[in-house]
Design a protein around this motif. Sequence first.
Motif, PDB file in Angstrom:
ATOM      1  N   ARG A   1      -4.035  -7.185   2.937  1.00 28.34           N
ATOM      2  CA  ARG A   1      -3.916  -7.940   4.113  1.00 28.34           C
ATOM      3  C   ARG A   1      -4.203  -9.563   3.901  1.00 28.34           C
ATOM      4  O   ARG A   1      -3.433 -10.366   4.327  1.00 28.34           O
TER       5      ARG A   1
ATOM      6  N   ASP B   1      -0.017  -5.688   5.774  1.00 32.01           N
ATOM      7  CA  ASP B   1      -0.827  -4.785   6.520  1.00 32.01           C
ATOM      8  C   ASP B   1      -0.085  -3.353   6.515  1.00 32.01           C
ATOM      9  O   ASP B   1       0.660  -3.449   7.512  1.00 32.01           O
TER      10      ASP B   1
ATOM     11  N   SER C   1      -1.365  -0.802   8.095  1.00 30.05           N
ATOM     12  CA  SER C   1      -1.157  -0.118   9.385  1.00 30.05           C
ATOM     13  C   SER C   1      -0.181  -0.499  10.421  1.00 30.05           C
ATOM     14  O   SER C   1      -0.044   0.155  11.468  1.00 30.05           O
ATOM     15  N   VAL C   2       0.686  -1.417   9.966  1.00 31.29           N
ATOM     16  CA  VAL C   2       1.588  -1.930  10.918  1.00 31.29           C
ATOM     17  C   VAL C   2       3.286  -1.184  10.365  1.00 31.29           C
ATOM     18  O   VAL C   2       3.546  -1.576   9.233  1.00 31.29           O
ATOM     19  N   GLU C   3       3.755  -0.302  11.265  1.00 32.47           N
ATOM     20  CA  GLU C   3       5.049  -0.011  10.652  1.00 32.47           C
ATOM     21  C   GLU C   3       5.963  -0.770  10.414  1.00 32.47           C
ATOM     22  O   GLU C   3       6.604  -0.484   9.189  1.00 32.47           O
ATOM     23  N   LYS C   4       6.083  -1.961  10.986  1.00 35.04           N
ATOM     24  CA  LYS C   4       7.259  -2.895  10.604  1.00 35.04           C
ATOM     25  C   LYS C   4       6.800  -3.487   9.190  1.00 35.04           C
ATOM     26  O   LYS C   4       7.897  -3.871   8.119  1.00 35.04           O
ATOM     27  N   GLU C   5       5.647  -3.773   8.909  1.00 36.24           N
ATOM     28  CA  GLU C   5       5.364  -4.118   7.503  1.00 36.24           C
ATOM     29  C   GLU C   5       5.469  -3.385   6.518  1.00 36.24           C
ATOM     30  O   GLU C   5       5.770  -3.623   5.180  1.00 36.24           O
TER      31      GLU C   5
END
Length: 244
Positions: free
Chosen positions: A37, A58, A60-64
């Motif tokens: 991150r 990151d 933990s973020v679906e889009k990332e």
Amino acid sequence: MKTTGNTILITGGSSGIGLGFAEEFLRLGNKIIVCARWEDRLNKVKAEHPEMIIRKCDVSVEKEREELFNWIKANHPETNVLINNAGVQLGTDISQPLDMKRVNAEIGTNIVAPLHLSSLFIPLLKTKSESAIINITSGLAFAPLAFMGIYCATKAAMHSLTMSLRHKLKSTSIKVFEIAPPAVDTNLGHDRRDDKTQSHGGISVAEFLKEAMAGITGDVYETCVGQAKGLRMKREEVFNTMNK
Ligand SMILES: NC(=O)c1ccc[n+]([C@@H]2O[C@H](COP(=O)([O-])OP(=O)(O)OC[C@H]3O[C@@H](n4cnc5c(N)ncnc54)[C@H](OP(=O)(O)O)[C@@H]3O)[C@@H](O)[C@H]2O)c1
């Protein structure tokens, strides 16, 4: 698995165990891509190891996660190894009202991210003659420390998911490894400590890597390192000792 000539994506490769794997695999002649991150830490890794490729993400973020996969597919399509290493350890008293933001962050990073990233990468990895997914779980997957119950549950879930994934992929080119570390002296748990210089102790990353790399090299699909072996074998017995 072969330990040279791979292109390896390591999530959370900017410190601790992930950085240890990155340096070791680089030394062995692999192309290394690390994501995390915080850019400052990634830039430090790049300054020390200009050959490594860094990527801010990151997980933990679906889009990332989707952006990370699409970027890999476009720029490093030869990637044949995914190391799901990024993890956070937040102390949470599960007998008290929960801060769902923290709960979701821990579950999102430690379970949902490796599960989703694996599913994104499997079609690509299947096209390679040799490929692997390496999940970093924990000795605490087998016997929980109650004050960090959610963290331990995420690792237990990843142990279970790794077994299922290994079974489902057994007739493909993808080998599925699990490495369960014992306490290793890294930054893990800094999120829950006021004193950020304090560590939970444990063995050095170098010592951890010796056993972990032996497992990977020898196609041992589940390697419990050091004291994690005892937790795997005597789970109920050690639970009471650990939680005194
Ligand atoms: N150290 C131990 O005693 C121990 C024992 C058993 C298992 N493990 C497991 O080993 C793995 C590595 O931990 P470590 O001990 O090396 O801890 P660490 O030194 O804190 O390293 C964690 C790495 O993950 C990255 N990270 C955390 N959250 C992320 C996110 N949402 N997206 C992308 N990257 C993220 C961190 O970078 P940023 O903060 O910049 O994102 C860092 O590079 C974890 O899965 C941990 O559960 C560790």
